[in-house]
Scaffold this motif. Structure first.
Motif, PDB file in Angstrom:
ATOM      1  N   TYR A  11       0.835  -1.206   0.000  1.00 58.66           N
ATOM      2  CA  TYR A  11       0.000   0.000   0.000  1.00 58.66           C
ATOM      3  C   TYR A  11       0.867   1.252   0.000  1.00 58.66           C
ATOM      4  O   TYR A  11       0.609   2.206  -0.733  1.00 58.66           O
ATOM      5  N   ARG A  12       1.936   1.239   0.820  1.00 60.83           N
ATOM      6  CA  ARG A  12       2.854   2.379   0.836  1.00 60.83           C
ATOM      7  C   ARG A  12       3.533   2.540  -0.509  1.00 60.83           C
ATOM      8  O   ARG A  12       3.778   3.653  -0.980  1.00 60.83           O
ATOM      9  N   GLY A  13       3.843   1.403  -1.172  1.00 60.53           N
ATOM     10  CA  GLY A  13       4.471   1.468  -2.484  1.00 60.53           C
ATOM     11  C   GLY A  13       3.584   2.129  -3.505  1.00 60.53           C
ATOM     12  O   GLY A  13       4.039   2.919  -4.335  1.00 60.53           O
ATOM     13  N   LEU A  14       2.275   1.828  -3.448  1.00 62.16           N
ATOM     14  CA  LEU A  14       1.339   2.458  -4.381  1.00 62.16           C
ATOM     15  C   LEU A  14       1.239   3.950  -4.134  1.00 62.16           C
ATOM     16  O   LEU A  14       1.149   4.758  -5.062  1.00 62.16           O
ATOM     17  N   LEU A  15       1.250   4.344  -2.861  1.00 66.12           N
ATOM     18  CA  LEU A  15       1.120   5.762  -2.522  1.00 66.12           C
ATOM     19  C   LEU A  15       2.363   6.550  -2.900  1.00 66.12           C
ATOM     20  O   LEU A  15       2.280   7.724  -3.268  1.00 66.12           O
ATOM     21  N   HIS A  16       3.521   5.926  -2.780  1.00 67.16           N
ATOM     22  CA  HIS A  16       4.778   6.634  -2.995  1.00 67.16           C
ATOM     23  C   HIS A  16       5.463   6.238  -4.300  1.00 67.16           C
ATOM     24  O   HIS A  16       6.667   6.344  -4.432  1.00 67.16           O
ATOM     25  N   SER A  17       4.690   5.769  -5.252  1.00 70.13           N
ATOM     26  CA  SER A  17       5.265   5.396  -6.542  1.00 70.13           C
ATOM     27  C   SER A  17       5.861   6.608  -7.233  1.00 70.13           C
ATOM     28  O   SER A  17       5.351   7.723  -7.136  1.00 70.13           O
ATOM     29  N   ARG A  18       6.944   6.378  -7.913  1.00 73.25           N
ATOM     30  CA  ARG A  18       7.559   7.381  -8.762  1.00 73.25           C
ATOM     31  C   ARG A  18       7.560   6.822 -10.184  1.00 73.25           C
ATOM     32  O   ARG A  18       7.361   5.637 -10.399  1.00 73.25           O
ATOM     33  N   TYR A  19       7.802   7.690 -11.137  1.00 71.74           N
ATOM     34  CA  TYR A  19       7.789   7.273 -12.534  1.00 71.74           C
ATOM     35  C   TYR A  19       9.131   7.599 -13.175  1.00 71.74           C
ATOM     36  O   TYR A  19       9.737   8.637 -12.905  1.00 71.74           O
ATOM     37  N   VAL A  20       9.573   6.677 -14.015  1.00 69.62           N
ATOM     38  CA  VAL A  20      10.811   6.856 -14.775  1.00 69.62           C
ATOM     39  C   VAL A  20      10.482   6.735 -16.252  1.00 69.62           C
ATOM     40  O   VAL A  20       9.857   5.752 -16.674  1.00 69.62           O
ATOM     41  N   LYS A  21      10.876   7.738 -17.001  1.00 67.78           N
ATOM     42  CA  LYS A  21      10.726   7.693 -18.457  1.00 67.78           C
ATOM     43  C   LYS A  21      12.096   7.380 -19.061  1.00 67.78           C
ATOM     44  O   LYS A  21      13.072   8.075 -18.792  1.00 67.78           O
ATOM     45  N   GLU A 103      13.109   2.162  -4.110  1.00 65.68           N
ATOM     46  CA  GLU A 103      14.485   2.375  -4.567  1.00 65.68           C
ATOM     47  C   GLU A 103      15.105   1.062  -5.045  1.00 65.68           C
ATOM     48  O   GLU A 103      15.946   1.065  -5.941  1.00 65.68           O
ATOM     49  N   GLU A 104      14.691  -0.033  -4.453  1.00 63.92           N
ATOM     50  CA  GLU A 104      15.178  -1.336  -4.919  1.00 63.92           C
ATOM     51  C   GLU A 104      14.751  -1.565  -6.370  1.00 63.92           C
ATOM     52  O   GLU A 104      15.525  -2.031  -7.201  1.00 63.92           O
ATOM     53  N   GLY A 105      13.499  -1.221  -6.666  1.00 63.36           N
ATOM     54  CA  GLY A 105      13.013  -1.341  -8.035  1.00 63.36           C
ATOM     55  C   GLY A 105      13.749  -0.412  -8.976  1.00 63.36           C
ATOM     56  O   GLY A 105      14.041  -0.780 -10.122  1.00 63.36           O
ATOM     57  N   LEU A 106      14.045   0.798  -8.502  1.00 65.05           N
ATOM     58  CA  LEU A 106      14.804   1.754  -9.318  1.00 65.05           C
ATOM     59  C   LEU A 106      16.174   1.196  -9.669  1.00 65.05           C
ATOM     60  O   LEU A 106      16.619   1.280 -10.820  1.00 65.05           O
ATOM     61  N   ARG A 107      16.843   0.613  -8.687  1.00 63.01           N
ATOM     62  CA  ARG A 107      18.168   0.030  -8.936  1.00 63.01           C
ATOM     63  C   ARG A 107      18.083  -1.112  -9.943  1.00 63.01           C
ATOM     64  O   ARG A 107      18.944  -1.245 -10.825  1.00 63.01           O
ATOM     65  N   ALA A 108      17.043  -1.942  -9.821  1.00 61.34           N
ATOM     66  CA  ALA A 108      16.879  -3.065 -10.754  1.00 61.34           C
ATOM     67  C   ALA A 108      16.629  -2.558 -12.166  1.00 61.34           C
ATOM     68  O   ALA A 108      17.209  -3.060 -13.138  1.00 61.34           O
ATOM     69  N   LEU A 109      15.772  -1.543 -12.298  1.00 57.58           N
ATOM     70  CA  LEU A 109      15.452  -0.987 -13.618  1.00 57.58           C
ATOM     71  C   LEU A 109      16.679  -0.378 -14.276  1.00 57.58           C
ATOM     72  O   LEU A 109      16.972  -0.645 -15.452  1.00 57.58           O
ATOM     73  N   LEU A 110      17.413   0.433 -13.529  1.00 63.37           N
ATOM     74  CA  LEU A 110      18.591   1.079 -14.107  1.00 63.37           C
ATOM     75  C   LEU A 110      19.682   0.070 -14.442  1.00 63.37           C
ATOM     76  O   LEU A 110      20.430   0.249 -15.408  1.00 63.37           O
ATOM     77  N   GLY A 111      19.764  -0.989 -13.655  1.00 60.29           N
ATOM     78  CA  GLY A 111      20.739  -2.036 -13.961  1.00 60.29           C
ATOM     79  C   GLY A 111      20.442  -2.698 -15.293  1.00 60.29           C
ATOM     80  O   GLY A 111      21.336  -2.944 -16.105  1.00 60.29           O
ATOM     81  N   LEU A 175      11.108  -7.624 -13.869  1.00 57.67           N
ATOM     82  CA  LEU A 175      11.126  -6.360 -13.126  1.00 57.67           C
ATOM     83  C   LEU A 175       9.838  -6.167 -12.338  1.00 57.67           C
ATOM     84  O   LEU A 175       9.831  -5.512 -11.288  1.00 57.67           O
ATOM     85  N   TYR A 176       8.738  -6.719 -12.840  1.00 57.63           N
ATOM     86  CA  TYR A 176       7.452  -6.564 -12.157  1.00 57.63           C
ATOM     87  C   TYR A 176       7.535  -7.091 -10.726  1.00 57.63           C
ATOM     88  O   TYR A 176       6.947  -6.515  -9.807  1.00 57.63           O
ATOM     89  N   PHE A 177       8.289  -8.182 -10.529  1.00 54.19           N
ATOM     90  CA  PHE A 177       8.419  -8.760  -9.199  1.00 54.19           C
ATOM     91  C   PHE A 177       9.332  -7.929  -8.297  1.00 54.19           C
ATOM     92  O   PHE A 177       9.416  -8.190  -7.100  1.00 54.19           O
ATOM     93  N   ARG A 178      10.012  -6.947  -8.885  1.00 52.41           N
ATOM     94  CA  ARG A 178      10.859  -6.029  -8.111  1.00 52.41           C
ATOM     95  C   ARG A 178      10.155  -4.689  -7.881  1.00 52.41           C
ATOM     96  O   ARG A 178      10.769  -3.740  -7.401  1.00 52.41           O
TER      97      ARG A 178
END
Length: 201
Positions: A11-21, A103-111, A175-178
């Protein structure tokens, strides 16, 4: 108790989601493209750690980050820009939007991006490829399992659908699982708007 903590975390993840283009463009003459972006700092062939650490700083401050990659096929230059960047002077090969829940998801995406796993015609036409592959597999299952029971056919369809998703949509499916998912285009704002107001190119 553990399940409740997981629900709260999601729930916190949904509220604090960020977007990367992710905005990727190919330049025949890279220095000319760099001149068009003189107002922005960039990283030439950065290591993954540097790219991630700089992105994490923006992740805390901006709802939307644009990761711009320019390449001539040999050198890669990255820009990290707050807001939804676009430019008439630099036409992208493609642009993708991601919802990033941590931030864990951000690191996975950028990797994944840094290792060059996002790109090419397969990702431009991913929806069409997924539909065609699903249609072909569904037809084959129907043809091969005519004598099988209804539930066996349904189970085979579900298994094949899952395999299609994991294989064709990789690395997005992983990535969805991250906590990262491909999402629709966000409203244009940020850098592009400021450029119009100030008259910058």
């Amino acid at each position: 108790m553990v399940r409740l903590q997981k629900i709260k975390s999601a729930y916190r993840g949904l509220l604090h989601s960020r977007y990367v283009k992710y905005y990727r463009a190919r330049c025949e003459l890279l220095p000319l493209c760099l001149q068009k972006l003189e107002g922005f700092s960039h990283f030439q062939d950065p290591d993954e750690y540097l790219l991630v650490s700089e992105a994490e700083k923006l992740y805390q401050k901006s709802e939307l980050i644009t990761l711009l990659e320019l390449t001539d096929g040999l050198t890669r230059v990255f820009y990290l820009i707050p807001g939804d960047f676009s430019s008439e002077d630099i036409e992208p090969e493609f642009e993708l939007y991601f919802r990033v829940r941590s931030e864990e998801g951000l690191r996975a995406l950028l990797g994944v991006i840094h290792r060059g796993k996002v790109g090419g015609k397969r990702f431009k036409h991913r929806s069409v490829l997924s539909f065609l592959a699903g249609f072909v597999f569904s037809f084959l299952v129907s043809a091969l399992a005519e004598k099988a029971g209804f539930w066996i056919q349904m189970a085979m369809l579900l298994i094949l659908t899952g395999l299609i998703y994991l294989i064709l949509d990789c690395p997005f499916s992983l990535l969805y699982f991250r906590g990262v998912e491909v999402t629709g285009k966000r409203g244009r704002k940020g850098v592009e708007g400021r450029q119009r107001e100030t008259g910058e190119n």
